[in-house]
Design a protein around this motif. Structure first.
Motif, short mmCIF file in Angstrom:
data_model
loop_
_atom_site.label_atom_id
_atom_site.label_comp_id
_atom_site.label_asym_id
_atom_site.label_seq_id
_atom_site.Cartn_x
_atom_site.Cartn_y
_atom_site.Cartn_z
N ASP A 117 4.55 8.40 12.94
CA ASP A 117 3.64 7.34 12.53
C ASP A 117 4.30 6.00 12.83
OD1 ASP A 117 2.59 5.35 10.29
OD2 ASP A 117 1.10 6.94 10.46
N PHE A 168 -4.54 6.27 -0.92
CA PHE A 168 -4.30 7.68 -0.63
C PHE A 168 -3.77 8.37 -1.88
CE2 PHE A 168 -3.80 5.19 3.18
CZ PHE A 168 -4.48 5.92 4.16
N GLU A 175 -8.61 9.89 0.69
CA GLU A 175 -8.51 8.49 1.07
C GLU A 175 -9.77 7.77 0.64
OE1 GLU A 175 -8.07 5.67 5.10
OE2 GLU A 175 -8.27 7.84 5.26
N ASN A 186 0.80 -1.21 0.00
CA ASN A 186 0.00 0.00 0.00
C ASN A 186 0.84 1.27 0.00
OD1 ASN A 186 -2.63 0.76 -0.24
ND2 ASN A 186 -3.08 0.77 1.93
N ILE A 187 1.96 1.25 0.72
CA ILE A 187 2.78 2.46 0.81
C ILE A 187 3.47 2.75 -0.52
CG2 ILE A 187 4.55 3.70 2.11
CD1 ILE A 187 4.14 1.74 4.40
N ARG A 235 7.43 13.46 10.31
CA ARG A 235 6.25 12.61 10.40
C ARG A 235 6.34 11.71 11.62
NH1 ARG A 235 5.16 7.36 7.41
NH2 ARG A 235 2.90 7.09 7.37
N ASN A 264 -6.86 0.76 1.90
CA ASN A 264 -7.01 2.20 1.84
C ASN A 264 -6.06 2.80 0.80
OD1 ASN A 264 -8.95 2.16 3.84
ND2 ASN A 264 -7.47 2.48 5.48
N HIS A 302 4.46 3.50 11.07
CA HIS A 302 5.15 2.98 9.90
C HIS A 302 6.46 3.70 9.63
CE1 HIS A 302 1.17 1.24 9.29
NE2 HIS A 302 1.72 0.41 8.45
N TYR A 347 0.66 8.64 1.91
CA TYR A 347 0.22 7.47 2.68
C TYR A 347 -0.13 7.85 4.12
CZ TYR A 347 0.13 2.95 4.95
OH TYR A 347 -0.26 1.86 5.70
N ARG A 348 -1.34 7.51 4.52
CA ARG A 348 -1.87 7.80 5.85
C ARG A 348 -1.80 9.28 6.21
NH1 ARG A 348 -0.47 2.80 9.90
NH2 ARG A 348 -1.12 4.38 11.39
N ARG A 349 -1.97 10.13 5.19
CA ARG A 349 -2.00 11.58 5.41
C ARG A 349 -3.36 12.16 4.99
NH1 ARG A 349 0.93 15.16 3.00
NH2 ARG A 349 0.85 16.48 4.87
#
Length: 268
Positions: free
Chosen positions: A225, A259, A250, A163-164, A223, A257, A227, A234-236
């Protein structure tokens, strides 16, 4: 789930620690006990990674000589003191100085070289492998009407990409994640994945921002997180894009998910 750079780092670490040894091999949890006993005290050969799949081979006469591991969502392989016994350890490989302890994998199996070949044949081209041939994958992607975001998560095409790396590569190249594979620039995507994932192996974390967008360059906080790593999207979700200021979007796509920046990744 760990992405491919993590598995390649684990393979490298195993080779550094266990090459030219005959480690103790046990299964404290008991679920791999019979298989472990056949490898206990036998010469270690090498570890190898394909995407998110880890293979550990021993020099034994029996056909089943390769441990096949997939960490899945909660699995981990940690290098610890040989006396460490915390948690449900599926596989314990140890010398006098270090142990590799496997906990909670999706699977841990003992297989033959033929079974390894079958497993590897199901995978696509791993951007982290020098022997990867992206040409057959390019042909498939260039004919596909599936979204490029969906294709990048297909391990039969891009093993090791998660995903990232999906989100970050598409952002870095300004590609609309909903555009079709046949409309995407495969060569640019492949080159960026090769670069980013190799850097991930070296650093042990995923950093995708260019020098001009680091916390130091932008005078912004780093950041925070679980991860780790500095990323663009990603996740932002809801946070401002570092480049254009638009809030990051998202959306769930095929259970994961996604992004992206709706301004920087408009596509054509």
């Amino acid at each position: 789930m760990p992405e491919g750079h993590v598995i390649h780092r684990l393979a490298q670490h195993l080779n550094r620690e266990f090459t030219d040894t005959s480690p103790i091999v046990t299964s404290p949890q008991g679920r791999f006990d019979a298989q472990a006993r056949t490898l206990d005290g036998q010469p270690y050969l090498e570890s190898d990674a394909y995407g998110k799949h880890l293979f550990i081979e021993f020099d034994v006469s029996q056909p089943e000589r390769i441990i096949y591991i997939h960490l899945g969502l909660i699995g981990s392989l940690h290098f610890e003191d040989p006396a460490e016994t915390k948690g449900q350890i599926r596989l314990h490989m140890a010398t006098n100085t270090i142990a590799a302890n496997l906990r909670g994998p999706q699977w841990c199996r003992l297989i033959t070289a033929e079974e390894k070949a079958v497993a590897v044949d199901k995978l696509g081209a791993d951007p982290l492998r020098a022997d990867a041939d992206p040409k057959p994958i390019k042909e498939k992607v260039n004919k596909s009407n599936r979204s490029i975001a969906s294709l990048l998560m297909d391990q039969s095409l891009f093993p090791g990409v998660g995903n990232i790396y999906r989100a970050e590569t598409l952002f870095r190249l300004g590609i609309d994640p909903f555009s079709s594979g046949k409309d995407a620039d495969f060569d640019a995507i492949w080159a960026d994945l090769v670069q980013l994932m190799a850097e991930g192996v070296k650093a042990g974390r995923i950093d995708t921002v260019r020098p001009e967008h680091t916390p130091e360059a932008m005078n912004r906080p780093p950041r925070v997180d679980d991860h780790g790593g500095e990323v663009y999207v990603y996740r932002r979700a809801g946070q401002k894009c570092y480049i254009c200021g638009t809030p990051i979007n998202e959306q769930v796509m095929e259970g994961r998910n996604l992004f992206w920046c709706p301004t920087c990744q408009k596509g054509d």
